[in-house]
Design an enzyme around this catalytic site. Structure first.
Site, PDB file in Angstrom:
ATOM      1  N   LEU A  17       0.830  -1.208   0.000  1.00  0.00           N
ATOM      2  CA  LEU A  17       0.000   0.000   0.000  1.00  0.00           C
ATOM      3  C   LEU A  17       0.865   1.258   0.000  1.00  0.00           C
ATOM      4  CD1 LEU A  17      -2.871   1.078   0.008  1.00  0.00           C
ATOM      5  CD2 LEU A  17      -2.750   1.234   2.482  1.00  0.00           C
ATOM      6  N   GLU A 495      22.585  13.063   7.899  1.00  0.00           N
ATOM      7  CA  GLU A 495      22.110  11.718   8.266  1.00  0.00           C
ATOM      8  C   GLU A 495      21.930  10.772   7.075  1.00  0.00           C
ATOM      9  OE1 GLU A 495      18.786  11.831  11.075  1.00  0.00           O
ATOM     10  OE2 GLU A 495      19.572  13.623  12.051  1.00  0.00           O
ATOM     11  N   TRP A 572      10.163   3.688  20.513  1.00  0.00           N
ATOM     12  CA  TRP A 572       9.987   3.265  19.123  1.00  0.00           C
ATOM     13  C   TRP A 572      10.562   1.871  18.858  1.00  0.00           C
ATOM     14  CZ3 TRP A 572      11.071   8.530  16.203  1.00  0.00           C
ATOM     15  CH2 TRP A 572      10.000   9.393  16.481  1.00  0.00           C
ATOM     16  N   HIS A 705       6.107  17.909   7.017  1.00  0.00           N
ATOM     17  CA  HIS A 705       5.399  16.689   6.624  1.00  0.00           C
ATOM     18  C   HIS A 705       4.557  16.900   5.369  1.00  0.00           C
ATOM     19  CE1 HIS A 705       6.675  15.427  10.585  1.00  0.00           C
ATOM     20  NE2 HIS A 705       6.420  14.186  10.214  1.00  0.00           N
TER      21      HIS A 705
HETATM   22  N1  GLN Z   1      17.213  14.112  13.677  1.00  0.00           N
HETATM   23  C1  GLN Z   1      16.064  13.450  13.128  1.00  0.00           C
HETATM   24  C2  GLN Z   1      15.857  13.894  11.696  1.00  0.00           C
HETATM   25  O1  GLN Z   1      16.155  15.026  11.400  1.00  0.00           O
HETATM   26  C3  GLN Z   1      14.817  13.766  13.924  1.00  0.00           C
HETATM   27  C4  GLN Z   1      13.609  13.075  13.374  1.00  0.00           C
HETATM   28  C5  GLN Z   1      12.377  13.151  14.247  1.00  0.00           C
HETATM   29  O2  GLN Z   1      12.242  13.973  15.100  1.00  0.00           O
HETATM   30  N2  GLN Z   1      11.426  12.314  14.048  1.00  0.00           N
HETATM   31  O3  GLN Z   1      15.364  13.153  10.863  1.00  0.00           O
END
Ligand code: GLN
Ligand code: ZN
Length: 766
Positions: A17, A495, A572, A705
């Site tokens: 999905l 990251e 989590w 988001h």
């Molecule tokens: N440091 C993480 C990022 O920037 C924080 C993500 C989050 O707060 N869910 O993706």
């Protein structure tokens, strides 16, 4: 005795999905293909339950994005700003639906998404209904009827699942003054009636109303509304069988209310609150059956049959078999789909686990065992179950004495920075030399298809470690350069080496294992694959030094070290159920503390310890909050307090209401907090009107988001609002959260505008 399932994961055992939705959003597939994927998943899920022998199989537990948003569409709670989306001629109902979830920025329209927030104490997020005074509701979508018909075609007379009317209202938000959302019950009831009438006409016999709010603190007004709503529904539908489902906590002082509702079955969560069984058995009236939620819908451990059978037998003694239903504790939405796909797990550990498909079987076996079955395969299953449960208790894989001793030796000082924030601030200002309204981001930059494909290729062995490393370095360096160019003050490395903010750390810590396909929906098409904490936790080697040091070596500006905090790692992950969460959390805190200290040694002067999940760990009942907050805040402080005053500790939080725990957040004593704010138009700031937040704070100025690009003016306006309650000298400027899910195109535009907004705010202040 009967079995039923409250809801089944809908993302697909291979995330079908997710993939179909994302392809549809990017225009790669047509609506029909997306709908086919949806139907296939429903059929697949129904068949699993049917083959296992479940008596009542749910429908309408499927959703293309979120079950609360589905309800909003069904009852026509569609905010006016989306009406134009519906009018565009090529748009389907689903386009309107996705616009509400994700915002809409095309065809000359620019509409923000609806607010999203966490579903009770889970890591699932729902779209918050918007309510207006005297709002009228109309039946607007056929989804639920289509699903019922679909199940019928598959030979199943299914049990439609609706969010109960009262819980639906309580999940929403009043968008204007002068009314209480519960006042809308009268207007909403006719639509529920219409839904039930149609379902009844289609042949439905059972309806499940999810009323999780019954396990929370319930106001007098909500109590009256519960009674009113169910009395009315009962009057109109004397023949339909109603299941009122409660979960995530015990009914406690609401037990008498819950059993008094004119339902046929009351579902209770015996995993979260086993003690409630005795109370309920005491008060349950003669015409009410009980659904016993004995199989954990929120965790991955195999059910302990002997323990569950004890509950079931106790209930049978009091009520007889006919009035008993056996079920998982809550919807299986919060479990991964199928353990059978986990071919690479260590067999000893795999034998302790159970995912949604296996839980369905557990429910069926429990009913058979409680009915005194002589079926050999079920009796053999019982024997295996006993062995697995006993084996886990004594396994040498779980216990590490060194870790236990270190936790036992933690002192109060370990949770204290050397000096107070006032002194630290001076030392940090001296060494960091940051401007007013410093700009930063939350950590991640876009994880493009390319970046993800490198990781996949590296895992497959198509890229060597050197090649993969070189590619990541290039991407990191490019990101550093770009942040320098547009004038961000505190940089991040991006990251790119990380798949997920918890998984990345879990993979480097001992005591964790990872599944291949253990995906759980987080919001919309986003899934997470929580690590499994099965044993004592320790850090064999540094985890992030390499990338932070590399990034810092590429620039003269400061680069933030980036870690996930102990509470979030705990929250989590699927956690052990054989020791208190607080104990596991302390073990993680010590591992993160060691990493923080190592980062400082490596020359990193700003270190962010993300705790986005701190609030979702809050118990649902206020009376239980302080105990949790005490150990959670302490765990964060243990992780953050090993460094010198001049080292600046940041934390970050998002997608929760923080207003009511703002004092505890201040107790965490991070030097800087960056915090989500913009989706709720800085509602968070209300908290600062009465409470003077002591340290520095960056209320997010734009929502990451949604792909929508915010304007500079919007962000200036938010900063202006922030300055009404927080002194400018304490403010940072940053987005709401990490940028990992965004594309570069929108990220670039948005951050350039954000830096310009900060500059203007700063100029206006001077
Ligand atoms: N440091 C993480 C990022 O920037 C924080 C993500 C989050 O707060 N869910 O993706
Ligand atoms: Zn965040």
């Amino acid at each position: 005795m009967q079995t039923h399932i409250l809801g089944y994961p809908r993302i697909g055992s291979k995330r079908e999905l997710k993939k179909a939705c994302e392809q549809y959003w990017s225009g790669k597939i047509l609506l029909e293909e997306l709908l086919t994927t949806g139907r296939n998943i429903c059929n697949h899920n129904w068949n699993i339950q049917k083959e296992a022998g479940i008596d009542l199989i749910p429908c309408n537990d499927f959703s293309y994005y979120d079950q609360v948003l589905d309800m909003s569409l069904i009852v026509g709670a569609i905010p006016v700003r989306y009406h134009e989306v519906a009018l565009k001629k090529n748009n389907s109902e689903l386009d309107l639906y996705f616009a509400m979830a994700r915002g809409y920025q095309k065809d000359g329209l620019d509409i923000t998404a609806m607010e999203m927030t966490k579903w009770f104490d889970t890591n699932y997020h729902y779209i918050v209904p918007e309510f207006y005074k005297n709002q009228q509701f109309t039946l607007t979508s056929d989804k639920i009827f289509n699903e019922f018909a679909g199940a019928k075609q598959a030979g199943i007379n299914s049990k439609p699942v609706l969010i109960g009317l009262v819980s639906y209202l309580l999940l929403g938000k009043e968008k204007e003054e002068g009314f209480d959302k519960l006042d809308l019950a009268k207007n909403l009831l006719p639509v529920y009636t219409e839904i039930l009438t149609k379902l009844q006409d289609q042949g439905a016999q059972w309806i499940q109303f999810d009323e999780p709010f019954l396990t929370l603190d319930v106001t007098e007004k909500a109590k009256e509304t519960y009674q009113y709503v169910y009395r009315e529904l009962r009057k109109q539908f004397p023949l339909l069988k109603f299941i009122v489902a409660t979960y995530f906590n015990g009914l406690k002082d609401n037990a008498s209310l819950a059993v008094s509702l004119p339902a046929d079955v009351l579902h209770i969560d015996l995993v979260r609150n086993p003690e409630q069984l005795a109370d309920i058995l005491h008060t349950v009236p003669e015409n009410l059956s009980l659904s016993l939620g004995v199989v954990d819908g929120r965790n991955i451990w195999k059910n302990d049959y002997e323990k569950s059978l004890a509950f079931i037998k106790k209930a049978i003694e009091k009520l007889g078999t006919e009035r008993i239903f056996v079920a998982p504790s809550c919807s299986l939405l919060h479990s991964p789909c199928d353990l059978d796909f986990e071919t690479a797990l260590q067999p000893e550990i795999k034998n302790w686990l159970s995912f949604a498909k296996q839980k369905v079987k557990e429910v069926v076996s429990l009913k058979a065992l409680a009915s005194g079955t002589e079926d050999e395969s079920i009796l053999a299953d019982f024997e295996d179950n006993k062995k697995a449960v006993a084996g886990r208790k004594t396994s040498s894989l779980i216990h590490n004495d060194k870790v236990k001793q270190r936790v036992a030796a933690i002192t109060e000082e370990d949770a204290q920075r050397k000096n107070s924030f006032r002194i630290r601030k001076e030392r940090q200002q001296e060494s960091l030399q940051l401007p007013l309204f410093p700009t930063t981001t939350i950590g991640s930059f876009p994880q493009t298809t390319e970046v993800r494909s490198w990781r996949a290729q590296f895992k497959k062995g198509d890229l060597s470690a050197e090649q993969y490393d070189a590619l990541l370095k290039e991407e990191t360096q490019r990101t550093i350069r770009w942040q320098e160019e547009i004038g961000i003050d505190v940089l991040v490395h991006g990251e790119f080496e990380r798949n997920d903010m918890v998984e990345y750390f879990g993979e480097k810590l001992e005591g964790f294992i990872f599944t291949k396909n253990g995906w759980v929906q987080s919001y919309g098409s986003r899934c997470v694959k929580p690590p499994v904490i099965f044993g004592d936790i320790s850090r064999p080697d540094p985890m992030t030094i390499y990338w932070s040091q590399y990034a810092q070596s590429q620039t003269n500006k400061w680069v933030k070290g980036m870690l996930t905090g102990p509470v979030t790692i705990l929250q989590w992950s699927f956690v052990r159920d054989d020791q208190p969460r607080s104990e596991t959390c302390k073990q993680i805190a010590l591992a993160i503390r060691d990493e923080v200290v190592d980062l400082e040694k490596a020359g990193i002067r700003i270190i962010q310890i993300d705790e986005p999940a701190i609030r979702e760990g809050l118990p649902l009942r206020k009376a239980e909050w302080q105990n949790y907050l005490k150990w959670a805040v302490e765990a964060f402080r243990i992780s953050a307090s090993g460094v010198e005053d001049a080292t600046q500790i940041h934390t970050h939080m998002c997608y929760s209401e923080f207003n009511d725990i703002i004092k505890n957040i201040a107790d965490m004593d991070a030097d800087v907090i960056t915090i989500e704010c913009s989706r709720s138009q800085m509602e968070l700031l209300n908290a600062f009107a009465d409470f003077k937040y002591p340290n520095e704070i960056g209320p997010g100025v734009y929502d990451i988001h949604s792909p929508r690009v915010p304007s500079k003016e919007e962000m200036i306006e938010l900063l202006r609002k922030a300055q009404n309650v927080i002194p400018a000298t304490q403010l940072w400027v940053n987005p709401d959260c990490g940028l990992k899910t965004r594309h570069w195109e929108e990220t670039e535009k948005a951050l350039i505008a954000m830096v310009a907004a900060a500059k203007e705010a700063s100029a206006a202040y001077a």
